[in-house]
Design a protein around this motif. Structure first.
Motif, PDB file in Angstrom:
ATOM      1  N   VAL A 104      -3.680   6.891  -5.071  1.00 35.92           N
ATOM      2  CA  VAL A 104      -4.483   5.787  -4.496  1.00 35.92           C
ATOM      3  C   VAL A 104      -4.630   4.739  -5.695  1.00 35.92           C
ATOM      4  O   VAL A 104      -5.090   5.057  -6.702  1.00 35.92           O
ATOM      5  CB  VAL A 104      -5.924   6.129  -4.099  1.00 35.92           C
ATOM      6  N   ILE A 105      -4.190   3.299  -5.454  1.00 33.30           N
ATOM      7  CA  ILE A 105      -4.429   2.306  -6.434  1.00 33.30           C
ATOM      8  C   ILE A 105      -5.454   1.337  -5.958  1.00 33.30           C
ATOM      9  O   ILE A 105      -5.338   0.820  -4.770  1.00 33.30           O
ATOM     10  CB  ILE A 105      -3.083   1.768  -6.528  1.00 33.30           C
ATOM     11  N   ASN A 106      -6.319   0.724  -6.799  1.00 29.45           N
ATOM     12  CA  ASN A 106      -7.265  -0.067  -6.428  1.00 29.45           C
ATOM     13  C   ASN A 106      -7.197  -1.141  -7.331  1.00 29.45           C
ATOM     14  O   ASN A 106      -7.425  -1.222  -8.306  1.00 29.45           O
ATOM     15  CB  ASN A 106      -8.713   0.405  -6.651  1.00 29.45           C
ATOM     16  N   ASP A 107      -6.681  -2.232  -6.965  1.00 24.58           N
ATOM     17  CA  ASP A 107      -6.326  -3.562  -7.621  1.00 24.58           C
ATOM     18  C   ASP A 107      -7.916  -4.358  -7.353  1.00 24.58           C
ATOM     19  O   ASP A 107      -7.413  -5.827  -7.601  1.00 24.58           O
ATOM     20  CB  ASP A 107      -4.988  -4.092  -7.049  1.00 24.58           C
ATOM     21  N   LEU A 108      -8.688  -4.144  -6.744  1.00 24.73           N
ATOM     22  CA  LEU A 108      -9.959  -4.817  -6.599  1.00 24.73           C
ATOM     23  C   LEU A 108     -10.956  -4.750  -7.905  1.00 24.73           C
ATOM     24  O   LEU A 108     -10.788  -3.746  -8.622  1.00 24.73           O
ATOM     25  CB  LEU A 108     -10.836  -4.347  -5.415  1.00 24.73           C
ATOM     26  N   ASP A 109     -11.731  -5.852  -7.934  1.00 19.42           N
ATOM     27  CA  ASP A 109     -12.608  -5.787  -9.302  1.00 19.42           C
ATOM     28  C   ASP A 109     -13.869  -4.993  -8.694  1.00 19.42           C
ATOM     29  O   ASP A 109     -14.744  -5.305  -9.519  1.00 19.42           O
ATOM     30  CB  ASP A 109     -12.902  -7.063  -9.739  1.00 19.42           C
ATOM     31  N   LYS A 110     -13.854  -4.251  -7.530  1.00 18.82           N
ATOM     32  CA  LYS A 110     -14.958  -3.530  -7.352  1.00 18.82           C
ATOM     33  C   LYS A 110     -14.486  -2.052  -7.030  1.00 18.82           C
ATOM     34  O   LYS A 110     -13.282  -1.848  -6.383  1.00 18.82           O
ATOM     35  CB  LYS A 110     -15.825  -3.889  -6.346  1.00 18.82           C
ATOM     36  N   VAL A 136     -12.275   5.230  -6.089  1.00 21.21           N
ATOM     37  CA  VAL A 136     -11.468   4.914  -7.119  1.00 21.21           C
ATOM     38  C   VAL A 136     -12.232   3.512  -7.900  1.00 21.21           C
ATOM     39  O   VAL A 136     -12.782   2.683  -7.135  1.00 21.21           O
ATOM     40  CB  VAL A 136      -9.894   4.267  -6.672  1.00 21.21           C
ATOM     41  N   ALA A 137     -12.266   3.899  -9.355  1.00 21.47           N
ATOM     42  CA  ALA A 137     -12.809   2.680  -9.837  1.00 21.47           C
ATOM     43  C   ALA A 137     -12.076   1.483  -9.873  1.00 21.47           C
ATOM     44  O   ALA A 137     -10.954   1.353  -9.441  1.00 21.47           O
ATOM     45  CB  ALA A 137     -12.900   3.123 -11.610  1.00 21.47           C
ATOM     46  N   PRO A 138     -12.855   0.094 -10.139  1.00 17.00           N
ATOM     47  CA  PRO A 138     -12.046  -1.183 -10.199  1.00 17.00           C
ATOM     48  C   PRO A 138     -10.922  -1.105 -10.901  1.00 17.00           C
ATOM     49  O   PRO A 138     -10.880  -0.613 -12.119  1.00 17.00           O
ATOM     50  CB  PRO A 138     -13.123  -2.022 -10.783  1.00 17.00           C
ATOM     51  N   LEU A 139      -9.758  -1.851 -10.338  1.00 17.59           N
ATOM     52  CA  LEU A 139      -8.648  -1.575 -11.222  1.00 17.59           C
ATOM     53  C   LEU A 139      -7.982  -0.316 -11.576  1.00 17.59           C
ATOM     54  O   LEU A 139      -7.386  -0.019 -12.585  1.00 17.59           O
ATOM     55  CB  LEU A 139      -8.657  -2.603 -12.338  1.00 17.59           C
ATOM     56  N   GLY A 140      -8.454   0.764 -10.780  1.00 19.71           N
ATOM     57  CA  GLY A 140      -8.259   2.171 -11.068  1.00 19.71           C
ATOM     58  C   GLY A 140      -7.107   2.740 -10.426  1.00 19.71           C
ATOM     59  O   GLY A 140      -6.532   2.305  -9.537  1.00 19.71           O
ATOM     60  N   ARG A 141      -7.087   4.159 -10.716  1.00 15.26           N
ATOM     61  CA  ARG A 141      -5.596   4.957  -9.981  1.00 15.26           C
ATOM     62  C   ARG A 141      -6.396   6.357 -10.057  1.00 15.26           C
ATOM     63  O   ARG A 141      -6.945   7.088 -10.819  1.00 15.26           O
ATOM     64  CB  ARG A 141      -4.739   4.922 -10.760  1.00 15.26           C
ATOM     65  N   GLU A 142      -6.317   6.936  -8.909  1.00 17.89           N
ATOM     66  CA  GLU A 142      -6.464   8.450  -8.579  1.00 17.89           C
ATOM     67  C   GLU A 142      -5.303   9.047  -8.004  1.00 17.89           C
ATOM     68  O   GLU A 142      -4.950   8.576  -6.912  1.00 17.89           O
ATOM     69  CB  GLU A 142      -7.968   8.527  -7.765  1.00 17.89           C
ATOM     70  N   VAL A 143      -5.083  10.288  -8.449  1.00 24.04           N
ATOM     71  CA  VAL A 143      -4.067  11.101  -7.745  1.00 24.04           C
ATOM     72  C   VAL A 143      -4.939  12.089  -7.019  1.00 24.04           C
ATOM     73  O   VAL A 143      -5.588  13.118  -7.553  1.00 24.04           O
ATOM     74  CB  VAL A 143      -3.187  11.615  -8.962  1.00 24.04           C
ATOM     75  N   LEU A 144      -4.507  12.258  -5.808  1.00 25.08           N
ATOM     76  CA  LEU A 144      -5.010  13.578  -5.035  1.00 25.08           C
ATOM     77  C   LEU A 144      -4.188  14.518  -4.692  1.00 25.08           C
ATOM     78  O   LEU A 144      -2.881  14.080  -4.343  1.00 25.08           O
ATOM     79  CB  LEU A 144      -5.508  12.829  -3.402  1.00 25.08           C
ATOM     80  N   ALA A 145      -4.444  15.844  -4.846  1.00 23.21           N
ATOM     81  CA  ALA A 145      -3.400  17.134  -4.867  1.00 23.21           C
ATOM     82  C   ALA A 145      -3.536  17.518  -3.476  1.00 23.21           C
ATOM     83  O   ALA A 145      -4.440  18.295  -3.022  1.00 23.21           O
ATOM     84  CB  ALA A 145      -3.900  17.876  -5.695  1.00 23.21           C
ATOM     85  N   PHE A 146      -2.530  17.028  -2.665  1.00 21.26           N
ATOM     86  CA  PHE A 146      -2.260  17.834  -1.591  1.00 21.26           C
ATOM     87  C   PHE A 146      -1.322  18.943  -1.473  1.00 21.26           C
ATOM     88  O   PHE A 146      -0.324  18.980  -2.318  1.00 21.26           O
ATOM     89  CB  PHE A 146      -1.925  16.899  -0.243  1.00 21.26           C
ATOM     90  N   GLU A 147      -1.483  20.010  -0.636  1.00 20.16           N
ATOM     91  CA  GLU A 147      -0.394  20.869  -0.472  1.00 20.16           C
ATOM     92  C   GLU A 147      -0.015  21.301   1.047  1.00 20.16           C
ATOM     93  O   GLU A 147      -0.974  21.510   1.769  1.00 20.16           O
ATOM     94  CB  GLU A 147      -0.943  22.614  -1.092  1.00 20.16           C
TER      95      GLU A 147
END
Length: 294
Positions: A104-110, A136-147
């Motif tokens: 998940v990529i967040n290109d917002l400033d919030k 996801v933090a502002p301008l951040g990135r999170e990786v979710l682990a699905f199986e």
């Protein structure tokens, strides 16, 4: 034709182009190693030998080609999602568990927060569905682990990751893959893949080796290179006498201008089935009368 077969239509080509462009955009965005991902040209032009892309079907008012708008819009959404799973083929057999990372990529400033759902579709049915909450933090990135449990029966399947963007509209990432029997895999990749192979020479340059096995490994990102002199040859042992009527050669930037396709049952006596002195490189799809050869 390599991607869609001989009876492909303009609509299918537009959809494939849009899907590939969306996936490449997701790949570079999800990696977070570049400052921006810019589509080369939205409204382009053409000149002899220098065509650019044109993704509009009308200019008054400007109207996007529907496939481009459907898929590439999601790839550029301010809150984006990308399935980090790229295998287009899976072997048939018992069902098996597979880790499916979803970025998940967040290109917002919030900050953005919300549910992310991964589905596995096949034969018009949902075979797997799971939802995880993401923050996801502002301008951040999170990786979710699905199986997910991948099916073992042959067929076409699609992974779909979905979230609701900052505007409340759905944003999706799609990956298609096929479960293939060994016979189907051979039919798709060719009977030469994985066979024993010999060559007149191979090279190592700048620490990188290009052995002849790479010519038949089924991976388009690898290749064999001979020494830079004439003549050179590559011989593939199919393991048993087989009926052959077609050979496809995918050349690197360098290619053979003059070459022949030869066949042999014993590896000693060879017969030409094709010969040219006007090779053009690229992909040579060579067809000839069926012949028995090993």
């Amino acid at each position: 034709e390599n991607q869609l077969g001989p009876d492909n239509t303009a609509e299918r080509r537009r959809e494939l182009y849009a899907r590939y462009l969306a996936a490449k955009t997701e790949f570079w965005r999800a990696g977070r190693e570049c400052a921006g991902v810019l589509h080369f040209c939205g409204l382009g032009y053409a000149r002899p030998g220098g065509q650019t892309s044109d993704n509009f079907v009308a200019l008054d008012p400007p109207t996007f080609e529907p496939n481009f708008f459907r898929y590439v819009r999601d790839a550029f959404a301010p809150v984006g999602v990308a399935i980090d799973f790229w295998a287009e083929e899976q072997p048939a057999g018992p069902p098996r568990k597979q880790a499916i990372p979803v970025v998940v990529i967040n290109d917002l400033d919030k900050e953005w927060a919300g549910p992310v759902t991964l589905r596995l579709l096949g034969d018009g049915r949902t075979l797997f569905e799971q939802t995880q909450d993401a923050r996801v933090a502002p301008l951040g990135r999170e990786v979710l682990a699905f199986e997910a449990t991948l099916p073992g029966e042959p067929g076409k399947h699609q992974l779909v990751a979905e979230l609701r963007g900052a505007d409340g509209l759905p944003v999706r990432s799609l990956r298609d893959f096929a479960v293939l029997t060994e016979a189907e895999r051979k039919a798709r990749t060719g009977i030469a893949v994985g066979c024993r192979v010999t060559a007149s020479s191979s090279v190592t340059k700048d620490g990188q080796s290009y052995p002849c096995e790479l010519a038949v490994d089924g991976d388009s990102s690898t290749r064999w290179s001979s020494e830079f002199s004439d003549p050179q040859w590559l011989a593939v042992d199919l393991g048993a006498v087989t009926t052959v009527r077609r050979v496809q050669l995918t050349w690197e930037g360098a290619y053979g201008k003059a070459f022949a396709i030869q066949v042999s049952k014993d590896g000693q006596t060879w017969t030409d089935v094709y010969k040219t002195d006007a090779g053009k490189g690229g992909v040579d799809d060579i067809r000839f009368a069926p012949v028995e050869t090993r």
